[in-house]
Design a protein around this motif. Structure first.
Motif, PDB file in Angstrom:
ATOM      1  N   ASN A 105       0.786  -1.230   0.000  1.00 43.86           N
ATOM      2  CA  ASN A 105       0.000   0.000   0.000  1.00 43.86           C
ATOM      3  C   ASN A 105       0.819   1.281   0.000  1.00 43.86           C
ATOM      4  OD1 ASN A 105      -2.886  -1.078   0.380  1.00 43.86           O
ATOM      5  ND2 ASN A 105      -1.784  -2.091   2.030  1.00 43.86           N
ATOM      6  N   ASP A 182     -10.356  -7.250   7.611  1.00 46.24           N
ATOM      7  CA  ASP A 182      -8.914  -7.119   7.792  1.00 46.24           C
ATOM      8  C   ASP A 182      -8.515  -7.026   9.258  1.00 46.24           C
ATOM      9  OD1 ASP A 182      -7.673  -7.384   5.395  1.00 46.24           O
ATOM     10  OD2 ASP A 182      -7.334  -5.257   5.034  1.00 46.24           O
ATOM     11  N   TRP A 192     -13.216  -3.575  10.355  1.00 48.40           N
ATOM     12  CA  TRP A 192     -12.604  -2.806   9.271  1.00 48.40           C
ATOM     13  C   TRP A 192     -12.289  -3.764   8.134  1.00 48.40           C
ATOM     14  CZ3 TRP A 192      -8.629   1.378  11.245  1.00 48.40           C
ATOM     15  CH2 TRP A 192      -9.323   2.308  12.021  1.00 48.40           C
ATOM     16  N   THR A 193     -12.856  -3.489   6.969  1.00 45.05           N
ATOM     17  CA  THR A 193     -12.692  -4.371   5.825  1.00 45.05           C
ATOM     18  C   THR A 193     -11.557  -3.883   4.922  1.00 45.05           C
ATOM     19  OG1 THR A 193     -14.129  -3.225   4.245  1.00 45.05           O
ATOM     20  CG2 THR A 193     -15.212  -4.626   5.891  1.00 45.05           C
ATOM     21  N   ASN A 194     -11.257  -4.675   3.901  1.00 49.11           N
ATOM     22  CA  ASN A 194     -10.270  -4.262   2.891  1.00 49.11           C
ATOM     23  C   ASN A 194     -10.950  -3.641   1.676  1.00 49.11           C
ATOM     24  OD1 ASN A 194     -11.438  -6.589   1.839  1.00 49.11           O
ATOM     25  ND2 ASN A 194      -9.527  -7.358   0.955  1.00 49.11           N
ATOM     26  N   GLY A 196     -12.215  -0.656  -0.326  1.00 52.04           N
ATOM     27  CA  GLY A 196     -12.029   0.778  -0.458  1.00 52.04           C
ATOM     28  C   GLY A 196     -13.314   1.483  -0.879  1.00 52.04           C
ATOM     29  N   ARG A 197     -13.414   2.755  -0.520  1.00 55.33           N
ATOM     30  CA  ARG A 197     -14.609   3.540  -0.852  1.00 55.33           C
ATOM     31  C   ARG A 197     -14.849   3.599  -2.357  1.00 55.33           C
ATOM     32  NH1 ARG A 197     -14.764   8.936  -1.817  1.00 55.33           N
ATOM     33  NH2 ARG A 197     -12.636   9.119  -1.029  1.00 55.33           N
ATOM     34  N   ASP A 249     -10.205   5.236   4.805  1.00 54.83           N
ATOM     35  CA  ASP A 249     -10.981   5.258   3.560  1.00 54.83           C
ATOM     36  C   ASP A 249     -11.405   3.858   3.139  1.00 54.83           C
ATOM     37  OD1 ASP A 249     -12.181   7.193   1.984  1.00 54.83           O
ATOM     38  OD2 ASP A 249     -10.766   6.931   0.329  1.00 54.83           O
ATOM     39  N   LYS A 250     -11.590   2.986   4.128  1.00 54.91           N
ATOM     40  CA  LYS A 250     -12.098   1.635   3.898  1.00 54.91           C
ATOM     41  C   LYS A 250     -13.482   1.513   4.536  1.00 54.91           C
ATOM     42  CE  LYS A 250      -8.054   0.201   2.254  1.00 54.91           C
ATOM     43  NZ  LYS A 250      -7.844  -0.176   0.839  1.00 54.91           N
TER      44      LYS A 250
END
Length: 286
Positions: A105, A182, A192-194, A196-197, A249-250
């Motif tokens: 990242n 994640d 919290w996921t992986n 993205g918006r 931003d996830k």
């Protein structure tokens, strides 16, 4: 001029391990500014160590030195490395997967193997189980204090050789978004996921939409419900679930003033999948 040193471990603070690392660093240069990222990484959890670095590192000044010690392989043949990120930060850590999120990242500009014959706390040569104190804190402090250059850490290695953990990528197809859990927002129990918006934008999902959320552990469904995609927790009632965009931003999943993880016994990692789609519209005949 001395740089900042930021420490992360799975040691906890109930004994003297972290204090010993502080002591080594201050003994190198009493003007060093030493901070804690966290010492509450679950024991041996390399994945979480990797994520917490990713969560934090970009908010620190260039040339900050991070020391991350989650090291179930201490004393084995695993390498000790110092990397310089594309943003100009330094990370000192075992080469065991701790750099996974940084590599994918943020990016690694250069990597070097620590030469333990030179960069080791004096009179610690017979100790093989506390590299956090004897190698990482000592090397990090010397690098931050300017007593050694980055080149003096040790021989260069190819950044592509840095060990990586398996890291699934989120996808969107025909409006269906698939990703993974994640990490947890530990204190509040949010997921919290992986995802993205930008994947929500690609799926034409907007704030206020009702979404069907399914969470599975491998193939076993653990949770399925409809919830709102909100800008903040105020967009749901107390005790209601919602989707939101977190500080990275996830996409996050939460219960308003409750712990989603505890309520549904949800954990993290590549085995924990989440599927999100727009909820089907239901029409009632009058």
């Amino acid at each position: 001029m001395s740089r900042n040193v930021v420490l992360q471990t799975d040691f906890g603070v109930s004994d003297g391990a972290v204090s010993a690392m502080y002591g080594v660093a201050v003994s190198v240069d009493r003007n060093l500014r030493i901070f804690d990222l966290t010492h509450d990484i679950p024991q041996y959890n390399i994945w979480e160590a990797s994520y917490r670095l990713y969560q934090t590192i970009t908010y620190w000044p260039r040339e900050t030195v991070f020391v991350s010690v989650v090291d179930p392989g201490v004393g084995t043949s695993r390498l000790s490395v110092v990397v310089r990120t594309l943003d100009g930060q330094y990370i000192i850590t075992p080469d065991n997967g701790t750099l996974t999120h940084i590599k994918k990242n943020i990016g690694i500009a250069e990597a070097r193997i620590i030469d333990e014959n030179v960069n080791r706390l004096p009179k610690s040569g017979e100790s093989y189980t506390f590299h956090g104190r004897d190698i990482y804190a000592y090397t990090g402090a010397r690098l931050a204090a300017g007593l050694i250059t980055y080149e003096e850490v040790g021989p260069i290695m190819e950044a592509k050789e840095i060990v990586e953990l398996s890291k699934p990528e989120a996808t969107v197809e025909e409006g269906i978004i698939e990703g993974n859990i994640d990490i947890l927002d530990v204190r509040f129990g949010n997921l919290w996921t992986n995802i993205g918006r930008e994947l929500f934008q690609e799926a034409s999902i907007s704030y206020g939409d009702s979404l069907e959320v399914t969470i599975s552990n491998n193939t076993q469904q653990v949770y399925k419900n409809i919830m709102t995609f909100g800008r903040s927790f105020a967009d749901s009632h107390l005790g209601e679930p919602l989707l939101y965009v977190n500080s990275l931003d996830k996409l996050g999943v939460a219960i308003n003033q409750g712990s989603f993880a505890k309520a549904y016994h949800i954990e993290t990692g590549s085995n924990w999948q989440i599927i999100i789609r727009k909820a089907p519209e239901i029409f009632f005949r009058s």
